[in-house]
Motif scaffolding. Sequence first.
Motif, PDB file in Angstrom:
ATOM      1  N   ALA A 103      46.801  45.773  56.026  1.00  0.00           N
ATOM      2  CA  ALA A 103      46.009  44.661  55.497  1.00  0.00           C
ATOM      3  C   ALA A 103      45.258  45.124  54.246  1.00  0.00           C
ATOM      4  O   ALA A 103      44.530  46.113  54.298  1.00  0.00           O
ATOM      5  N   PRO A 104      45.398  44.421  53.114  1.00  0.00           N
ATOM      6  CA  PRO A 104      44.658  44.785  51.913  1.00  0.00           C
ATOM      7  C   PRO A 104      43.148  44.601  52.124  1.00  0.00           C
ATOM      8  O   PRO A 104      42.709  43.540  52.571  1.00  0.00           O
ATOM      9  N   VAL A 105      42.375  45.659  51.820  1.00  0.00           N
ATOM     10  CA  VAL A 105      40.919  45.589  52.010  1.00  0.00           C
ATOM     11  C   VAL A 105      40.141  45.875  50.728  1.00  0.00           C
ATOM     12  O   VAL A 105      38.972  45.497  50.622  1.00  0.00           O
ATOM     13  N   VAL A 106      40.761  46.537  49.750  1.00  0.00           N
ATOM     14  CA  VAL A 106      40.105  46.833  48.473  1.00  0.00           C
ATOM     15  C   VAL A 106      41.137  46.708  47.358  1.00  0.00           C
ATOM     16  O   VAL A 106      42.254  47.205  47.477  1.00  0.00           O
ATOM     17  N   PHE A 107      40.735  46.023  46.283  1.00  0.00           N
ATOM     18  CA  PHE A 107      41.513  45.979  45.050  1.00  0.00           C
ATOM     19  C   PHE A 107      40.795  46.881  44.061  1.00  0.00           C
ATOM     20  O   PHE A 107      39.582  46.761  43.883  1.00  0.00           O
ATOM     21  N   ALA A 108      41.526  47.809  43.419  1.00  0.00           N
ATOM     22  CA  ALA A 108      40.878  48.753  42.507  1.00  0.00           C
ATOM     23  C   ALA A 108      41.621  48.841  41.180  1.00  0.00           C
ATOM     24  O   ALA A 108      42.849  48.731  41.131  1.00  0.00           O
ATOM     25  N   ARG A 109      40.843  49.061  40.145  1.00  0.00           N
ATOM     26  CA  ARG A 109      41.376  49.279  38.789  1.00  0.00           C
ATOM     27  C   ARG A 109      40.761  50.556  38.251  1.00  0.00           C
ATOM     28  O   ARG A 109      39.539  50.720  38.265  1.00  0.00           O
TER      29      ARG A 109
ATOM     30  N   VAL B  66      45.518  38.267  45.735  1.00  0.00           N
ATOM     31  CA  VAL B  66      45.779  39.017  46.971  1.00  0.00           C
ATOM     32  C   VAL B  66      45.105  38.324  48.150  1.00  0.00           C
ATOM     33  O   VAL B  66      45.730  38.059  49.172  1.00  0.00           O
ATOM     34  N   GLN B  67      43.809  38.060  48.005  1.00  0.00           N
ATOM     35  CA  GLN B  67      43.015  37.370  49.025  1.00  0.00           C
ATOM     36  C   GLN B  67      41.986  36.492  48.331  1.00  0.00           C
ATOM     37  O   GLN B  67      41.011  37.008  47.783  1.00  0.00           O
ATOM     38  N   PRO B  68      42.171  35.189  48.333  1.00  0.00           N
ATOM     39  CA  PRO B  68      41.206  34.300  47.684  1.00  0.00           C
ATOM     40  C   PRO B  68      39.833  34.384  48.349  1.00  0.00           C
ATOM     41  O   PRO B  68      39.724  34.524  49.566  1.00  0.00           O
ATOM     42  N   ALA B  69      38.793  34.344  47.525  1.00  0.00           N
ATOM     43  CA  ALA B  69      37.409  34.341  48.006  1.00  0.00           C
ATOM     44  C   ALA B  69      36.533  33.739  46.919  1.00  0.00           C
ATOM     45  O   ALA B  69      36.910  33.718  45.738  1.00  0.00           O
ATOM     46  N   ALA B  70      35.357  33.278  47.308  1.00  0.00           N
ATOM     47  CA  ALA B  70      34.409  32.729  46.333  1.00  0.00           C
ATOM     48  C   ALA B  70      33.853  33.824  45.433  1.00  0.00           C
ATOM     49  O   ALA B  70      33.507  33.573  44.282  1.00  0.00           O
ATOM     50  N   GLY B  71      33.752  35.036  45.961  1.00  0.00           N
ATOM     51  CA  GLY B  71      33.240  36.160  45.184  1.00  0.00           C
ATOM     52  C   GLY B  71      33.609  37.464  45.863  1.00  0.00           C
ATOM     53  O   GLY B  71      33.901  37.489  47.064  1.00  0.00           O
ATOM     54  N   TYR B  72      33.594  38.528  45.090  1.00  0.00           N
ATOM     55  CA  TYR B  72      33.984  39.845  45.595  1.00  0.00           C
ATOM     56  C   TYR B  72      32.874  40.850  45.319  1.00  0.00           C
ATOM     57  O   TYR B  72      32.564  41.111  44.152  1.00  0.00           O
ATOM     58  N   PRO B  73      32.276  41.427  46.368  1.00  0.00           N
ATOM     59  CA  PRO B  73      31.352  42.541  46.131  1.00  0.00           C
ATOM     60  C   PRO B  73      32.146  43.653  45.451  1.00  0.00           C
ATOM     61  O   PRO B  73      33.280  43.949  45.837  1.00  0.00           O
ATOM     62  N   ALA B  74      31.564  44.233  44.417  1.00  0.00           N
ATOM     63  CA  ALA B  74      32.282  45.240  43.646  1.00  0.00           C
ATOM     64  C   ALA B  74      31.362  46.390  43.278  1.00  0.00           C
ATOM     65  O   ALA B  74      30.146  46.225  43.171  1.00  0.00           O
ATOM     66  N   ARG B  75      31.981  47.544  43.082  1.00  0.00           N
ATOM     67  CA  ARG B  75      31.256  48.703  42.588  1.00  0.00           C
ATOM     68  C   ARG B  75      32.085  49.335  41.487  1.00  0.00           C
ATOM     69  O   ARG B  75      33.307  49.195  41.455  1.00  0.00           O
ATOM     70  N   ARG B  76      31.377  50.011  40.598  1.00  0.00           N
ATOM     71  CA  ARG B  76      32.024  50.609  39.440  1.00  0.00           C
ATOM     72  C   ARG B  76      31.361  51.937  39.151  1.00  0.00           C
ATOM     73  O   ARG B  76      30.144  52.087  39.311  1.00  0.00           O
ATOM     74  N   CYS B  77      32.169  52.890  38.714  1.00  0.00           N
ATOM     75  CA  CYS B  77      31.631  54.190  38.354  1.00  0.00           C
ATOM     76  C   CYS B  77      32.438  54.757  37.194  1.00  0.00           C
ATOM     77  O   CYS B  77      33.656  54.601  37.148  1.00  0.00           O
TER      78      CYS B  77
END
Length: 177
Positions: free
Chosen positions: A82-88, A143-154
């Motif tokens: 199951a996809p749980v994180v999308f990363a770039r 991948v998984q539609p949502a109203a918003g995605y909690p995200a982190r960046r470094c």
Amino acid sequence: MRAMVNDALWRAAPPALPDSLQDCLTEPASLSLRLQAGGRRFAVTVLSQGEDRVQADEAEALDLAEGEPVYARHVLLTLDDAPVVFARSAARPDCPAWLPVLRRGSRSLGLTLFGELPELVRDPLRYALLAGGHPLAAAAGRVQPAAGYPARRCRFLLGGSPLLLTELFLPALEDFL
């Protein structure tokens, strides 16, 4: 090298989330290792990698102008398929420090960033709730539609060259936490 901009989108404090999701979002070490520690089958699926364009909110951190070429790697982190994180991950397209690191197939980038590169410099995590017209929210939405995605960046520096890693937490992650 310019410092990462403190803009209205990316903040030092994470958005308000349920405790289990907040703990995962603010994980100071490798997200891959944290997900693996849960006992589920962990995998990395490469969606695409190669030349792309720097996004508006990435440009300053990568010391590029908006729309300039970057080398980008887009992946899904999965638990029990199951996809749980999308990363770039994005770096300059001619960067001798990062290109060999990013050309890794389905091997997790987190394992390298948090253990295999002692000379690595890491900026503090930044957080956002991505939605609407943000290009990464649109990609995660496929991948998984949502109203918003909690995200982190470094931003990571290796030999003075920047790599920007952005991770969006998909709705299915909460089912595993």
